[in-house]
Design a protein around this motif. Structure first.
Motif, PDB file in Angstrom:
ATOM      1  N   CYS A  81       5.005   2.396   3.988  1.00 33.25           N
ATOM      2  CA  CYS A  81       5.256   1.364   2.982  1.00 33.25           C
ATOM      3  C   CYS A  81       6.643   0.759   3.118  1.00 33.25           C
ATOM      4  O   CYS A  81       7.168   0.195   2.173  1.00 33.25           O
ATOM      5  N   GLU A  94       0.906   6.556   3.144  1.00 35.42           N
ATOM      6  CA  GLU A  94       0.655   5.266   3.788  1.00 35.42           C
ATOM      7  C   GLU A  94       1.989   4.571   3.987  1.00 35.42           C
ATOM      8  O   GLU A  94       2.738   4.365   3.026  1.00 35.42           O
ATOM      9  N   HIS A 115       9.941   4.863   3.222  1.00 33.46           N
ATOM     10  CA  HIS A 115       8.650   5.552   3.119  1.00 33.46           C
ATOM     11  C   HIS A 115       8.832   7.070   3.060  1.00 33.46           C
ATOM     12  O   HIS A 115       8.212   7.753   2.248  1.00 33.46           O
ATOM     13  N   LEU A 117       0.836  -1.196   0.000  1.00 36.79           N
ATOM     14  CA  LEU A 117       0.000   0.000   0.000  1.00 36.79           C
ATOM     15  C   LEU A 117       0.872   1.247   0.000  1.00 36.79           C
ATOM     16  O   LEU A 117       1.892   1.308   0.684  1.00 36.79           O
ATOM     17  N   HIS A 118       0.457   2.225  -0.762  1.00 40.74           N
ATOM     18  CA  HIS A 118       1.032   3.560  -0.678  1.00 40.74           C
ATOM     19  C   HIS A 118      -0.149   4.520  -0.658  1.00 40.74           C
ATOM     20  O   HIS A 118      -1.291   4.091  -0.769  1.00 40.74           O
ATOM     21  N   CYS A 122       4.135  10.297   0.059  1.00 39.70           N
ATOM     22  CA  CYS A 122       3.458   9.019   0.263  1.00 39.70           C
ATOM     23  C   CYS A 122       2.952   9.038   1.697  1.00 39.70           C
ATOM     24  O   CYS A 122       3.729   9.221   2.625  1.00 39.70           O
ATOM     25  N   MET A 135       9.789   8.603  -0.263  1.00 39.47           N
ATOM     26  CA  MET A 135       8.884   8.441  -1.401  1.00 39.47           C
ATOM     27  C   MET A 135       8.143   9.751  -1.632  1.00 39.47           C
ATOM     28  O   MET A 135       6.916   9.828  -1.535  1.00 39.47           O
TER      29      MET A 135
HETATM   30 CU   LIG Z   1       4.763   4.588   0.069  1.00 36.77          CU
END
Ligand SMILES: [Cu+2]
Ligand code: HEM
Lengths: 330, 487
Positions: free
Chosen positions: A184, A182, A188, A144-145, A180, A191
């Motif tokens: 991940c 969510e 993370h 998930l992102h 991003c 991102m």
């Molecule tokens: Cu992500």
């Protein structure tokens, strides 16, 4: 916006920004009112009714039903106002206008990959024109992102195996964050990227520049031949697979008698999990392309199929399609 | 005043001194004390990870620890605080100690099961420790799939087992309370004479018994998928990654009420005691606990507004979410009215109660922002959320726990704490708390996502404020340890 050099308020770069902010300020005002009212009461009572001598006790008050009903009902009404207002903003936020320009995004540990219909591909960068609604169809290659544009006040999860979408109408040229949202994995926080909102003319110039390998649909057409889709899906309809001309946005009858409307999710499922919905009158011969095609090429293929239906305005990404691969494991 | 009290010659503290007399005891009071010691250790361990988090976030570059290490820090912090500190805290310590005397019973209904729940918590903690020392877990306490099942290469399976086992501790405690409250009330102790503390624990126990099995099974499914390669949540094997979120939040949303409801019960006792009045609107306060417990079960999907659920499902869950706000608001109003014409004194527990009202109000009101659909799309998974749940869980639940602990400390231990230092620590906690978490609302609205080990430069000032506040908060939490052990 800054106070004493400390930023306290994000850029307002889309049409939603002021709608969402208005809601924000309304709820702040209501909250502040109640918080301050209670604080004043509590502090005042604390001083006014301070215990002064040993053995003193408070007045005997058991309760007061009308009062309690009143302070149950008033918050309920206020909450309903918030709900209604919030829901109407949300409705607007979730419904892309038909004329929105379309872009695809794929989340992958740990980058955002964007593809324009005209053919440009970008990583952690996104260029868009100002003053024009943009719809982004989002998928993920692994976990998930969540694609988050704080300056536009919108975000949407990227879910492996599904298409989700968001849209916005960016008004103010400039550069803004892409995050991003969510969690991940390891990188993370890395991102992140930049969305550049450009004057329409500038955007046109940007589209022309840079080496492209044809439009997204053209790339898809090449895939269509390379993966040998073209050997079965003959235009004539006489092939082993149904013709793909003029199917997008239209209902198609399946072997089990049900019908589905052809949209992006259906096309995706039919490519990756071809036995799931077999068109009436055809044998379940098609191989599955799960694991053989990347999310980006998949999107190109879908664009190619859509280009075969010139009259379909949009093929909304609606129903979630299960069973899809994180293709191309590194 | 305490010197004048007569303590019986033989009481639970001196009734046998050997280790076995504690470890094999069936006395709810001894079990409560063992819980107190266990979760205090957990609290400071979780706090150590929080220190790591705030040190890393003092600078934007993420230069204190590696990204992976940071991810393990906030995961361990969250898991320890939620499953091994907050959920057991008030029920297992204060509830265990006080419910029997409050309803006129000698002990809980199942003293052996009570001891078993303590052991289960320990066994769970052992598995969690194994996971931690063998390299840690980096999934976050929410274990979202498919990252937890396929993406993460950390020690998810032993951690999942640890939480699974600890979950049974919680279920058994709840079961024990329910049976005790139903069956063991002294003659004349009718439902509407029960102390509100007991009502709150009754509501909490319902959630523990009905909700915890769901998360336990969900966590097992994660473990099974990881270890055996089933395709429950992994889309590559035909599973549904969003299914996990539904199952997880179906428990974990009510679980936040497991943390806060007992604190609300403590508050009702403290506020009426220290204003020397009966509570205003007893039955409203009692029923609002039940209402919170019941509504808590039907709002889980408000954690998933951007997780691809349908527009209409989102509307329903937003609507329902506001329904939880009402009973919470009612409580605050009733406490305020209780103060009216009281004889109010400000000993330490009352300072915690005042602090509680402030933090709980802010935590609750910011919940409205998040329940409002159009706004939550922007706020979800940002620091606004981090701040909101810390106001409720740390601000609310821990203020309640500390207030209650101070209030009943003399009863539990036969000793008094230092009033002077305890007041200072109550004030430090309140001030430090706001310094730490208020800036996070602002940085959250600016758009800083949670679980970032590094961040763009413009967020730094607010993060530094937060880190500085955390040191004040940490001091406030630590001071009672010194003042109670120093005497
Ligand atoms: Cu992500
Ligand atoms: C000095 C006190 C504390 C500080 C400075 C602190 C700091 C933080 C921070 C910065 C995060 C966010 C990590 C991230 O999402 O990147 C966090 C998460 C969290 N904290 Fe705290 N915290 C403190 C105390 C507590 C306490 C006492 C509890 C529980 C009783 C608690 C429960 C949690 C939970 C459940 C999370 C979520 C973890 C996750 O999302 O994975 N915190 N804390």
């Amino acid at each position: 916006m800054k106070i004493f050099g400390i930023p306290i308020f994000p850029d307002q770069a889309s049409t939603f920004a002021k709608d969402v902010d208005a809601l924000y300020f309304f709820i702040i005002a209501v909250s502040a009112f109640f918080a301050i009212a209670v604080a004043i009461a509590v502090i005042y009572f604390g001083i006014r009714y301070r215990k002064t001598h040993d053995g003193e006790i408070g007045a005997r008050i058991e309760g007061n039903l009308p009062l309690e009903l009143l302070w149950s009902v008033i918050p309920t009404i206020i909450a309903m106002v918030m709900f209604g207002w919030g829901a109407s903003v949300y409705f607007h936020l979730r419904r892309p206008p038909a004329e929105a320009m379309h872009i695809y995004a794929v989340g992958k540990q740990w980058m955002w990959k964007f593809q324009h219909l005209e053919g440009q591909r970008e990583i952690n960068e996104l260029h868009i024109p100002a003053g024009r609604p943009v719809k982004i169809t989002i998928s993920s290659e692994d976990v998930l992102h969540s694609l988050f544009f704080p300056a536009f006040r919108t975000k949407m999860d990227a879910i492996p195996g599904r298409y989700t979408e968001l849209w916005f109408d960016a008004q103010t040229p400039g550069s803004y964050h892409i995050f991003c949202a969510e969690y991940c994995g390891t990188n993370h926080a890395g991102m992140i990227g930049t969305v550049t909102v450009m004057e329409p003319a500038q955007y046109q110039a940007w589209l022309q520049g840079g080496g492209m390998e044809g439009t997204l649909a053209q790339r898809g057409a090449k895939q269509f031949n390379d993966l040998a889709c073209s050997t079965c899906h003959l235009d004539s309809g006489q092939g082993r697979g149904p013709s793909l001309h003029d199917i997008v946005g239209k209902p198609v009858e399946l072997q089990d008698g049900s019908t589905v409307v052809v949209d992006e999710a259906y096309l995706r499922e039919s490519i990756l999990n071809s036995q799931a919905k077999v068109v009436k009158g055809f044998q379940p011969l098609m191989p599955t392309f799960q694991g053989l095609i990347s999310e980006e090429n998949l999107v190109a293929l879908i664009e190619h199929v859509k280009s075969l239906s010139p009259n379909a305005t949009t093929a909304p990404a609606t129903t979630p399609a299960p069973a899809a691969p994180p293709a191309e494991k590194k | 005043m305490l010197d004048k009290l007569k303590i019986p010659e033989r009481h639970y503290l001196n009734n046998g001194h050997g280790l076995a007399s504690w470890l094999l005891t069936k006395d709810h009071k001894r079990i409560a004390i063992m819980y107190l010691i266990s979760i205090s250790v957990m609290f400071f361990l979780g706090g150590l990870f929080a220190v790591g988090i705030r040190l890393e976030l003092a600078t934007p570059q993420g230069d204190f620890v590696q990204a992976d290490t940071y991810n393990k820090f906030f995961t361990m912090h969250g898991i320890i605080m939620v499953f091994f500190f907050l959920i057991p805290s008030i029920p297992a310590v204060l509830g265990n100690f006080l419910i029997p005397p409050m309803i006129g019973a000698k002990d809980l209904a199942f003293p052996r099961i009570n001891l078993l729940s303590l052991y289960l918590l320990w066994f769970g903690a052992i598995f969690a420790t194994v996971a931690m020392v063998s390299g840690g877990v980096d999934t976050g306490w929410t274990f979202y799939t498919p990252y937890s099942t396929t993406g993460s290469n950390s020690h998810v399976v032993p951690m999942a087992l640890g939480i699974f086992i600890a979950g049974f501790s919680s279920i058994l405690t709840g079961l024990n309370f329910i049976v005790t409250i139903h069956r063991m009330r002294a003659p004349g102790m009718t439902w509407f004479r029960l102390p509100l503390f007991v009502w709150a624990h009754y509501a909490t126990s319902l959630i523990q018994v009905l909700g915890t099995p769901v998360v336990a099974i969900t966590i097992v499914m994660v473990g099974v998928e990881r270890a055996l390669g089933f395709g429950i949540f992994d889309p590559a094997r035909g599973g549904d990654p969003v299914l996990f979120q539904h199952l997880f939040w179906f428990y974990s949303h009510p679980a936040v009420y497991i943390m806060i409801l007992p604190a609300l019960g403590v508050m009702s006792e403290l506020i009426s005691t220290f204003s020397r009045k009966t509570i205003f609107g007893y039955s409203f306060v009692a029923f609002s606990s039940l209402a919170i417990a019941v509504f808590g079960f039907i709002v889980w999907a408000h954690h998933m507004f951007v997780a691809g659920i349908s527009t209409y499902a989102a509307m329903v869950f937003s609507f329902l979410s506001f329904s939880v706000a009402i009973p919470s608001a009612v409580k605050v109003f009733n406490w305020t009215a209780t103060l009216y014409k009281g004889a109010i004194s400000f000993e330490t527990p009352m300072l915690y109660a005042y602090g509680f009202m402030g933090l709980f109000a802010i935590g609750g009101l910011t919940g409205l922002f998040l329940a409002t659909l159009g706004l939550d799309i922007h706020l979800h998974d940002t620091y606004f959320v981090v701040s909101h749940f810390h106001y409720i869980m740390v601000g609310g639940a821990i203020m309640g726990y500390m207030g209650g602990l101070h209030f009943w400390w003399p009863k539990m231990t036969g000793r008094m704490y230092s009033e002077f230092f305890s007041r200072i620590s109550a004030i430090l906690v309140f001030v430090g708390f706001n310094l730490t978490f208020f800036p996070q609302f602002v940085v959250g609205y600016l758009g800083m996502p949670r679980r970032y080990h590094s961040y763009p430069d413009e967020f730094q000032v607010l993060n530094v404020m937060s880190s500085a506040g955390a040191s004040v908060l940490g001091l406030g939490y630590f001071l009672p340890v010194i003042t109670c052990c120093g005497r």
